[in-house]
Design a protein around this motif. Sequence first.
Motif, PDB file in Angstrom:
ATOM      1  N   HIS A 119      60.162  28.893  32.039  1.00  0.00           N
ATOM      2  CA  HIS A 119      60.759  29.966  31.243  1.00  0.00           C
ATOM      3  C   HIS A 119      62.106  29.593  30.632  1.00  0.00           C
ATOM      4  N   ARG A 120      62.689  28.486  31.079  1.00  0.00           N
ATOM      5  CA  ARG A 120      64.011  28.086  30.565  1.00  0.00           C
ATOM      6  C   ARG A 120      64.048  26.562  30.515  1.00  0.00           C
ATOM      7  N   VAL A 121      63.963  26.009  29.314  1.00  0.00           N
ATOM      8  CA  VAL A 121      63.930  24.554  29.139  1.00  0.00           C
ATOM      9  C   VAL A 121      65.002  24.193  28.118  1.00  0.00           C
ATOM     10  N   ILE A 122      66.095  23.619  28.630  1.00  0.00           N
ATOM     11  CA  ILE A 122      67.254  23.324  27.788  1.00  0.00           C
ATOM     12  C   ILE A 122      67.345  21.820  27.570  1.00  0.00           C
ATOM     13  N   ASP A 123      67.170  21.413  26.308  1.00  0.00           N
ATOM     14  CA  ASP A 123      67.206  19.988  25.951  1.00  0.00           C
ATOM     15  C   ASP A 123      68.493  19.354  26.453  1.00  0.00           C
ATOM     16  N   GLY A 124      68.379  18.201  27.100  1.00  0.00           N
ATOM     17  CA  GLY A 124      69.541  17.488  27.606  1.00  0.00           C
ATOM     18  C   GLY A 124      70.098  18.051  28.898  1.00  0.00           C
ATOM     19  N   PHE A 125      69.453  19.087  29.455  1.00  0.00           N
ATOM     20  CA  PHE A 125      69.952  19.685  30.694  1.00  0.00           C
ATOM     21  C   PHE A 125      68.848  19.775  31.734  1.00  0.00           C
ATOM     22  N   MET A 126      67.974  20.783  31.644  1.00  0.00           N
ATOM     23  CA  MET A 126      66.967  20.952  32.678  1.00  0.00           C
ATOM     24  C   MET A 126      65.828  21.858  32.238  1.00  0.00           C
ATOM     25  N   GLY A 180      65.636  13.669  36.745  1.00  0.00           N
ATOM     26  CA  GLY A 180      64.523  13.786  37.679  1.00  0.00           C
ATOM     27  C   GLY A 180      64.828  14.534  38.958  1.00  0.00           C
ATOM     28  N   THR A 181      66.095  14.905  39.169  1.00  0.00           N
ATOM     29  CA  THR A 181      66.448  15.669  40.364  1.00  0.00           C
ATOM     30  C   THR A 181      65.785  17.041  40.320  1.00  0.00           C
ATOM     31  N   CYS A 182      65.224  17.464  41.468  1.00  0.00           N
ATOM     32  CA  CYS A 182      64.653  18.796  41.626  1.00  0.00           C
ATOM     33  C   CYS A 182      65.590  19.586  42.525  1.00  0.00           C
ATOM     34  N   PHE A 187      62.988  26.823  40.687  1.00  0.00           N
ATOM     35  CA  PHE A 187      63.654  25.525  40.768  1.00  0.00           C
ATOM     36  C   PHE A 187      63.755  24.923  39.383  1.00  0.00           C
ATOM     37  N   PHE A 188      64.559  23.875  39.289  1.00  0.00           N
ATOM     38  CA  PHE A 188      64.708  23.198  38.007  1.00  0.00           C
ATOM     39  C   PHE A 188      64.663  21.689  38.206  1.00  0.00           C
ATOM     40  N   ILE A 189      64.284  21.010  37.133  1.00  0.00           N
ATOM     41  CA  ILE A 189      64.232  19.547  37.093  1.00  0.00           C
ATOM     42  C   ILE A 189      65.216  19.100  36.024  1.00  0.00           C
ATOM     43  N   CYS A 190      66.159  18.247  36.405  1.00  0.00           N
ATOM     44  CA  CYS A 190      67.187  17.779  35.465  1.00  0.00           C
ATOM     45  C   CYS A 190      66.619  16.740  34.500  1.00  0.00           C
ATOM     46  N   PHE A 191      66.960  16.876  33.223  1.00  0.00           N
ATOM     47  CA  PHE A 191      66.613  15.876  32.208  1.00  0.00           C
ATOM     48  C   PHE A 191      67.611  14.715  32.225  1.00  0.00           C
ATOM     49  N   GLU A 192      68.855  15.020  32.514  1.00  0.00           N
ATOM     50  CA  GLU A 192      69.949  14.036  32.471  1.00  0.00           C
ATOM     51  C   GLU A 192      70.905  14.329  33.612  1.00  0.00           C
ATOM     52  N   ASN A 193      71.939  13.479  33.745  1.00  0.00           N
ATOM     53  CA  ASN A 193      72.959  13.723  34.757  1.00  0.00           C
ATOM     54  C   ASN A 193      73.608  15.081  34.526  1.00  0.00           C
ATOM     55  N   ALA A 194      73.747  15.837  35.617  1.00  0.00           N
ATOM     56  CA  ALA A 194      74.368  17.166  35.560  1.00  0.00           C
ATOM     57  C   ALA A 194      75.296  17.295  36.768  1.00  0.00           C
ATOM     58  N   GLY A 231      63.361  25.891  25.004  1.00  0.00           N
ATOM     59  CA  GLY A 231      63.729  27.255  24.633  1.00  0.00           C
ATOM     60  C   GLY A 231      64.128  28.078  25.844  1.00  0.00           C
ATOM     61  N   GLU A 232      64.777  29.212  25.570  1.00  0.00           N
ATOM     62  CA  GLU A 232      65.187  30.161  26.617  1.00  0.00           C
ATOM     63  C   GLU A 232      64.803  31.580  26.229  1.00  0.00           C
ATOM     64  N   PRO A 233      63.587  32.011  26.316  1.00  0.00           N
ATOM     65  CA  PRO A 233      62.413  31.239  26.747  1.00  0.00           C
ATOM     66  C   PRO A 233      61.788  30.478  25.574  1.00  0.00           C
ATOM     67  N   PRO A 234      60.970  29.460  25.878  1.00  0.00           N
ATOM     68  CA  PRO A 234      60.268  28.758  24.797  1.00  0.00           C
ATOM     69  C   PRO A 234      59.303  29.715  24.089  1.00  0.00           C
ATOM     70  N   ARG A 235      59.110  29.494  22.804  1.00  0.00           N
ATOM     71  CA  ARG A 235      58.201  30.352  22.024  1.00  0.00           C
ATOM     72  C   ARG A 235      56.772  30.234  22.563  1.00  0.00           C
ATOM     73  N   GLU A 236      56.351  29.007  22.859  1.00  0.00           N
ATOM     74  CA  GLU A 236      55.026  28.763  23.443  1.00  0.00           C
ATOM     75  C   GLU A 236      55.229  27.937  24.713  1.00  0.00           C
ATOM     76  N   PRO A 237      55.587  28.609  25.814  1.00  0.00           N
ATOM     77  CA  PRO A 237      55.974  27.875  27.017  1.00  0.00           C
ATOM     78  C   PRO A 237      54.832  27.091  27.668  1.00  0.00           C
ATOM     79  N   ASP A 238      55.201  25.964  28.239  1.00  0.00           N
ATOM     80  CA  ASP A 238      54.272  25.210  29.071  1.00  0.00           C
ATOM     81  C   ASP A 238      54.255  25.854  30.455  1.00  0.00           C
ATOM     82  N   SER A 239      53.267  25.490  31.249  1.00  0.00           N
ATOM     83  CA  SER A 239      53.183  26.068  32.592  1.00  0.00           C
ATOM     84  C   SER A 239      52.706  25.041  33.609  1.00  0.00           C
ATOM     85  N   ILE A 240      52.853  25.443  34.869  1.00  0.00           N
ATOM     86  CA  ILE A 240      52.266  24.683  35.970  1.00  0.00           C
ATOM     87  C   ILE A 240      50.813  25.131  36.068  1.00  0.00           C
TER      88      ILE A 240
END
Length: 154
Positions: A48-55, A86-88, A103-110, A136-145
Motif C-alpha cells: 500500500h505504500r511504495v516510495i521510490d528510493g526508500f521502501m 533489502g532490510t526487512c 512491515f517494510f523492505i528498504c530499497f536503499e540505505n535508510a 505510490g502512496e497508495p500505488p494506482r495499481e498496487p502489487d500484492s503478496i
Amino acid sequence: MADAENTIIMETTKGTVKIDLRPDLAPGHCDRIKELAREGFYDGIIFHRVIDGFMAQVGCPNGTGMGGSDKPNLQAEFNPEPHVCGTCSMARTNQPNSANSQFFICFENAGFLDNQYTVWGQVSEGMDVVDQLQKGEPPREPDSIVSMKVAADS
C-alpha cells in the motif's frame, strides 16, 4: 537453504522474494511473521505504500496502512542492525510497542531508521523483484503478496 524454519518465501505479483529471518535480532517479531504467514494472513495483501528510493510497505489487511492482525501488538525489539538495501523491518505508529503485522523492505540505505524500528530479516533473493513493485502512496495499481510461506512448510 541454510535454515528453512527461518526463511520466508514471498510470492508477489512481480515474482518471488526470499527473506532470511533474524531471530537472533528480533525473536518475537520473527515468530509473529512466521505465525501470520502460516495462517495465510499475508496472502492477497497489497503493497500500500511504495516510495521510490526508500521502501515498500505491506501487511495491512485493509490496504490503507491503518490496520493490523487481530493479535496483540509486539514489544519493540530495536536492534543495532542497519537499515540497508533489502532490510526487512516492522512498521509501527509513533508508539514504540505498536508493531503488529505491517512491515517494510528498504530499497536503499535508510540509516535514519536505525535503532527506532525492529529489523527482523534480510532479502537474500529477489531484491530485483521488490524494485519492480508499483510505486505510490497508495500505488494506482498496487502489487500484492500472492502467498507468503515459511520455507520449512513447503
